[in-house]
Motif scaffolding. Structure first.
Motif, mmCIF file in Angstrom:
data_model
loop_
_atom_site.group_PDB
_atom_site.id
_atom_site.type_symbol
_atom_site.label_atom_id
_atom_site.label_comp_id
_atom_site.label_asym_id
_atom_site.label_seq_id
_atom_site.Cartn_x
_atom_site.Cartn_y
_atom_site.Cartn_z
ATOM 1 N N SER A 174 0.840 -1.208 0.000
ATOM 2 C CA SER A 174 0.000 0.000 0.000
ATOM 3 C C SER A 174 0.871 1.253 0.000
ATOM 4 C CB SER A 174 -0.926 -0.007 1.219
ATOM 5 O OG SER A 174 -1.791 -1.117 1.198
ATOM 6 N N ASN A 175 1.877 1.226 0.838
ATOM 7 C CA ASN A 175 2.779 2.374 0.897
ATOM 8 C C ASN A 175 3.596 2.511 -0.373
ATOM 9 O OD1 ASN A 175 5.761 3.418 2.062
ATOM 10 N ND2 ASN A 175 3.978 4.527 2.822
ATOM 11 N N ALA A 176 4.045 1.369 -0.931
ATOM 12 C CA ALA A 176 4.869 1.412 -2.140
ATOM 13 C C ALA A 176 4.077 1.927 -3.337
ATOM 14 C CB ALA A 176 5.426 0.024 -2.435
ATOM 15 N N ILE A 177 2.817 1.485 -3.469
ATOM 16 C CA ILE A 177 1.999 1.939 -4.595
ATOM 17 C C ILE A 177 1.705 3.433 -4.469
ATOM 18 C CG2 ILE A 177 -0.272 1.734 -5.670
ATOM 19 C CD1 ILE A 177 -0.172 -1.260 -4.947
ATOM 20 N N ALA A 178 1.362 3.880 -3.266
ATOM 21 C CA ALA A 178 1.101 5.310 -3.067
ATOM 22 C C ALA A 178 2.354 6.132 -3.343
ATOM 23 C CB ALA A 178 0.606 5.555 -1.642
ATOM 24 N N PHE A 179 3.506 5.639 -2.889
ATOM 25 C CA PHE A 179 4.757 6.359 -3.149
ATOM 26 C C PHE A 179 5.053 6.433 -4.640
ATOM 27 C CE2 PHE A 179 9.293 6.025 -4.090
ATOM 28 C CZ PHE A 179 9.758 7.214 -3.535
ATOM 29 N N SER A 180 4.813 5.355 -5.369
ATOM 30 C CA SER A 180 5.079 5.351 -6.814
ATOM 31 C C SER A 180 4.208 6.372 -7.531
ATOM 32 C CB SER A 180 4.850 3.957 -7.379
ATOM 33 O OG SER A 180 5.712 3.009 -6.773
ATOM 34 N N VAL A 181 2.917 6.436 -7.165
ATOM 35 C CA VAL A 181 2.025 7.418 -7.773
ATOM 36 C C VAL A 181 2.505 8.838 -7.461
ATOM 37 C CG1 VAL A 181 -0.326 8.332 -7.773
ATOM 38 C CG2 VAL A 181 0.049 5.868 -7.755
ATOM 39 N N LEU A 182 2.883 9.069 -6.223
ATOM 40 C CA LEU A 182 3.353 10.402 -5.832
ATOM 41 C C LEU A 182 4.665 10.749 -6.533
ATOM 42 C CD1 LEU A 182 2.625 10.229 -1.995
ATOM 43 C CD2 LEU A 182 1.365 11.546 -3.702
ATOM 44 N N ALA A 183 5.579 9.787 -6.627
ATOM 45 C CA ALA A 183 6.873 10.062 -7.238
ATOM 46 C C ALA A 183 6.732 10.364 -8.730
ATOM 47 C CB ALA A 183 7.813 8.879 -7.027
ATOM 48 N N VAL A 184 5.968 9.549 -9.445
ATOM 49 C CA VAL A 184 5.805 9.769 -10.887
ATOM 50 C C VAL A 184 5.088 11.083 -11.153
ATOM 51 C CG1 VAL A 184 4.691 8.891 -12.962
ATOM 52 C CG2 VAL A 184 5.867 7.308 -11.432
ATOM 53 N N SER A 185 3.995 11.329 -10.452
ATOM 54 C CA SER A 185 3.254 12.577 -10.669
ATOM 55 C C SER A 185 4.076 13.790 -10.261
ATOM 56 C CB SER A 185 1.934 12.548 -9.902
ATOM 57 O OG SER A 185 2.162 12.321 -8.509
ATOM 58 N N ALA A 215 -4.345 12.774 -9.060
ATOM 59 C CA ALA A 215 -3.887 11.525 -8.451
ATOM 60 C C ALA A 215 -2.932 11.796 -7.300
ATOM 61 C CB ALA A 215 -3.211 10.654 -9.510
ATOM 62 N N HIS A 216 -2.087 12.803 -7.441
ATOM 63 C CA HIS A 216 -1.138 13.174 -6.389
ATOM 64 C C HIS A 216 -1.875 13.592 -5.120
ATOM 65 C CE1 HIS A 216 3.099 14.354 -5.512
ATOM 66 N NE2 HIS A 216 2.499 15.132 -4.604
ATOM 67 N N ASN A 217 -2.918 14.379 -5.278
ATOM 68 C CA ASN A 217 -3.659 14.865 -4.116
ATOM 69 C C ASN A 217 -4.391 13.737 -3.400
ATOM 70 O OD1 ASN A 217 -2.810 17.463 -4.645
ATOM 71 N ND2 ASN A 217 -4.644 18.015 -5.800
ATOM 72 N N PHE A 218 -4.859 12.741 -4.138
ATOM 73 C CA PHE A 218 -5.571 11.632 -3.512
ATOM 74 C C PHE A 218 -4.605 10.603 -2.925
ATOM 75 C CE2 PHE A 218 -9.197 13.232 -5.893
ATOM 76 C CZ PHE A 218 -10.245 13.024 -4.989
ATOM 77 N N ALA A 219 -3.468 10.399 -3.583
ATOM 78 C CA ALA A 219 -2.506 9.413 -3.082
ATOM 79 C C ALA A 219 -1.755 9.919 -1.853
ATOM 80 C CB ALA A 219 -1.502 9.049 -4.182
ATOM 81 N N GLY A 220 -1.685 11.235 -1.675
ATOM 82 C CA GLY A 220 -0.959 11.792 -0.536
ATOM 83 C C GLY A 220 -1.486 11.319 0.802
ATOM 84 N N PRO A 221 -2.792 11.459 1.086
ATOM 85 C CA PRO A 221 -3.301 10.949 2.371
ATOM 86 C C PRO A 221 -3.133 9.446 2.537
ATOM 87 C CG PRO A 221 -4.824 12.542 1.423
ATOM 88 C CD PRO A 221 -3.779 12.270 0.378
ATOM 89 N N LEU A 222 -3.282 8.673 1.451
ATOM 90 C CA LEU A 222 -3.057 7.231 1.534
ATOM 91 C C LEU A 222 -1.612 6.931 1.909
ATOM 92 C CD1 LEU A 222 -3.827 4.265 1.116
ATOM 93 C CD2 LEU A 222 -3.373 4.569 -1.335
#
Length: 385
Positions: A174-185, A215-222
């Motif tokens: 869960s943390n890795a997927i959220a980090f990947s979305v945040l990093a790419v965006s 996507a960045h704004n939604f993945a941040g809290p996750l």
């Protein structure tokens, strides 16, 4: 004939002199009277009052009367609105501030806060942050081609040890997927204008960045919630010990054929945990929540948001560089490391090679080799049972 030419020349000269002298004399006689008349016309008309000299403390209303069109007090108020707020009927926390006060951030000149933020972002965070990410990727690539994946020197036994439980893997992924979305965006929003825009055009780039920003704004809290879960889940096995000093002194043995014995997590993984997950994680999450305006009680002024943006940018670049090393070691940098996080199990030989002290504890019974119940058998074997 020769005597006649000088006489003609002298006569023409005399006639020319008379033609010039007579008008000049006439003008000289009339000049006093004309001068007196012209001086009478130059004077101010009757009842005329000269405008007041401008004063530094004039209001714009006073200046409109004394010198119409001279709006210096108005523009002076605009310039100083960051210090003394103006008056407006518009809503907003900074409704009376058109230009922020002058500041000097590290790496900027003394200028208004908005321009100082722009200088720090464009002159420092973007070029040096991007360079750090690129250098990290190139260093990992060089290490891989020079050394290859670590491991493979201890034969496998066929006996499996449970390295990660279902819950630990769920928290990690869960943390890795959220980090990947945040990093790419985040990388696209920061560097896409220089790399992607020239390739795909402004229209497609605009839609792409809008989608990634959302996507960045939604993945941040996750990411924030999963980071807390990851910290609580793995903190017990990440406290430093004496074996970590030996591991650090010898660089983990990564340049040789044998790794330095370590517990469940070696010193390098503990540095990533405390430096990346804990320290940088707190900075990234708090600054990100400020940018998302999710922390109650804050005014979210421009200056606060600019500082949060700079802190967030620096911390995320450092986190990405640190996590790139972690991702490398968990995938192609170490044989069967990815299988541990995928299935939860590792071979006893793998454990002895990469985490010898942990393998010894498992063999001695201090740590159970199976921490969760095995899955129920399926197929013909289950029917026979």
């Amino acid at each position: 004939m020769r005597s006649l030419i000088p006489r003609l020349y002298a006569g023409l000269t005399l006639a020319l002199a008379l033609l010039i002298a007579v008008p000049v004399a006439a003008v000289a006689q009339v000049a006093p009277e004309a001068g007196a008349a012209s001086s009478a016309l130059v004077g101010a008309p009757a009842g005329f009052v000269a405008p007041a000299e401008p004063k530094a403390d004039d209001t714009n209303a006073q200046r409109a009367k004394s010198q119409p069109g001279n709006n210096a007090p108005f523009w002076r108020g605009v310039r100083d609105s960051g210090v003394v707020k103006g008056i407006t009927s518009l809503p907003g926390a900074e409704k009376g501030v058109l230009i922020q006060p002058f500041v000097q951030y590290p790496g900027s000149r003394v200028t208004n806060a908005g321009e100082a933020w722009r200088q720090v972002r464009n002159n420092w965070i973007i070029p040096y942050g991007g360079s750090l990410v690129v250098i990290t990727v190139l260093a990992l690539a060089l290490f891989y081609f020079a050394k290859g994946p670590l491991g493979g020197h201890v034969p496998y036994t066929g006996r499996l040890i449970e390295r990660f439980t279902y819950f630990e893997r769920a928290a990690h992924w869960s943390n890795a997927i959220a980090f990947s979305v945040l990093a790419v965006s985040g990388l696209v929003m920061a560097f896409g204008k220089f790399l992607l825009w020239p390739l795909i055009g402004g229209s497609l780039f605009g839609w792409l960045t809008y989608a990634l920003k959302t996507a960045h704004n939604f993945a941040g809290p996750l990411f924030a919630v999963s980071l807390v879960v990851v910290f609580i889940t793995f903190v017990r096995d990440n406290f430093p010990n004496r074996a970590d000093l030996q591991w650090l002194r010898k660089g983990g043995g990564m340049l040789g054929d044998h790794e330095i014995p370590s517990g469940r997590f070696n010193a390098g993984e503990k540095i990533v945990f405390w430096g990346g997950v804990f320290l940088l994680g707190i900075v990234v999450v708090v600054s990100g929540l400020v940018l998302d305006q999710l922390i109650p009680g804050l005014a979210y002024l421009r200056g606060d948001m600019q500082i949060a943006n700079m802190v967030h940018g620096v911390a995320t670049v450092l986190m990405m560089a640190m996590f790139l090393g972690h991702i490398y070691m968990g995938t192609i940098g170490m044989k069967d490391a990815y299988r541990a996080m995928k299935t939860g199990y590792v071979d006893e030989g793998w454990a002895r090679e990469h985490h010898a002290l942990w393998a010894d504890d498992v063999r001695a019974g201090k740590i159970p080799a199976q921490r969760t119940p095995p899955p129920a058998p399926t197929g013909p074997a289950a029917v026979r049972h």
